[in-house]
Design an enzyme around this catalytic site. Sequence first.
Site, PDB file in Angstrom:
ATOM      1  N   ASP A  20       0.861  -1.183   0.000  1.00 11.57           N
ATOM      2  CA  ASP A  20       0.000   0.000   0.000  1.00 11.57           C
ATOM      3  C   ASP A  20       0.897   1.233   0.000  1.00 11.57           C
ATOM      4  O   ASP A  20       1.655   1.455   0.948  1.00 11.57           O
ATOM      5  CB  ASP A  20      -0.898  -0.030   1.240  1.00 11.57           C
ATOM      6  CG  ASP A  20      -2.033   0.980   1.158  1.00 11.57           C
ATOM      7  OD1 ASP A  20      -2.164   1.649   0.120  1.00 11.57           O
ATOM      8  OD2 ASP A  20      -2.780   1.098   2.149  1.00 11.57           O
ATOM      9  N   ASP A 114      -2.714   2.461  -6.206  1.00 13.42           N
ATOM     10  CA  ASP A 114      -1.716   2.541  -5.136  1.00 13.42           C
ATOM     11  C   ASP A 114      -1.673   1.334  -4.202  1.00 13.42           C
ATOM     12  O   ASP A 114      -0.981   1.383  -3.178  1.00 13.42           O
ATOM     13  CB  ASP A 114      -1.937   3.810  -4.310  1.00 13.42           C
ATOM     14  CG  ASP A 114      -3.286   3.841  -3.613  1.00 13.42           C
ATOM     15  OD1 ASP A 114      -4.180   3.071  -4.019  1.00 13.42           O
ATOM     16  OD2 ASP A 114      -3.446   4.637  -2.672  1.00 13.42           O
ATOM     17  N   GLU A 115      -2.370   0.247  -4.512  1.00 20.00           N
ATOM     18  CA  GLU A 115      -2.263  -0.927  -3.651  1.00 20.00           C
ATOM     19  C   GLU A 115      -2.523  -2.198  -4.443  1.00 20.00           C
ATOM     20  O   GLU A 115      -3.206  -2.197  -5.460  1.00 20.00           O
ATOM     21  CB  GLU A 115      -3.211  -0.829  -2.451  1.00 20.00           C
ATOM     22  CG  GLU A 115      -4.674  -0.783  -2.795  1.00 20.00           C
ATOM     23  CD  GLU A 115      -5.568  -0.828  -1.553  1.00 20.00           C
ATOM     24  OE1 GLU A 115      -5.256  -1.572  -0.603  1.00 20.00           O
ATOM     25  OE2 GLU A 115      -6.585  -0.110  -1.558  1.00 20.00           O
TER      26      GLU A 115
END
Length: 370
Positions: A20, A114-115
């Site tokens: 993350d 983003d993860e």
Amino acid sequence: MGATMDPQAAPPQRKIIHVDMDAFYASVEQRDDPSLRGRPVVVAWRGARSVVCAASYEARRFGVRSAMPALRAERLCPDAVFVPPDFVRYKAASRQIRAIMLAHTDLVEPLSLDEAYLDVTAPKSGLPSATAVAEAIRARIREETSLTASAGVAPNKFLAKIASDWNKPDGLFVLRPRQVEAFLTPLPVGRIPGVGRVMEGRLAALGIATVGELRGWPLEELRQRFGSFGAALYRRARGIDERPVEPDQPVRSVSSEDTFSEDLPLDALEPAIRQLAEKTWDAARRAGRAGHTVVLKLKTGQFRILTRSLTLDRPPASAAELAAIASSLRERVALPADTRYRLVGVGLAGFREGEEAALAQGELFEPPAG
């Protein structure tokens, strides 16, 4: 004589990493503009209708959070620097990060820019442990993108996601199988994905505040009270999550939405619904998918979100038909006539795999012969 494999042997314990990125959009802005470093950065357009896309950790100290109205963020942090989002740059950074992950395993399941989850039970990079893989990924992300990532290592996706948040920002937390029960027992039930404020309140009314207390409830009773989600609660309380990492998930839905400059009554939404239906239709065509379920999303001026949907025997045949169905779903909104709406969205879901979907796509997306 060589050893033979036992067909009854249990499969190896999964080793899952959840990576993350830390305040991703805001961190990209601070990386690319040194004058923003160390300052409270809010990624959002200014204005009464805007919401926060991301906030730097400096802004979060003032209570600023993603999805918060931008005006509230400005009140909480008057000195915040507002930066309009630049998704081209965010996507470029995300592609770099994805390439780093894929150097270690092909089993990468992106959740957003983003993860992602990674299954590193058998990493192709040859590193000796999942912890070593997570450390290597974080180090390469820092070196190649000048951004930081937090990671959680655990036996399954549910636990890895909790673990990645444990030492944020720029942290690593490893949860080994023998530690799972002791780790989960004191956690607030709100840490379980899917348990929001409403569900947390319903559980609290039953005297359930921690995962340990939830573990004491029988499966059938949780099912009776909460349906299929009760069964999920039962499994999560025991650290059970059998979902595999799925690297190539098909598109499950497509949608478009718009926030108005001023709140509008329900009967004034048709032009916006028509425009959004065209965008959604084009997105479905690009994805090569035919959806049987039409979804209308509304957000009131008081930020209450409503969805209405209709599942059809066949997909809509055109953008105009999609718009007509979405517009008709307004009739199923039972709020007072003077209610005003700040956002509307139109979506297509219910995509079907295999022959039926292929036939529908052929009918919908191929030009007529002749």
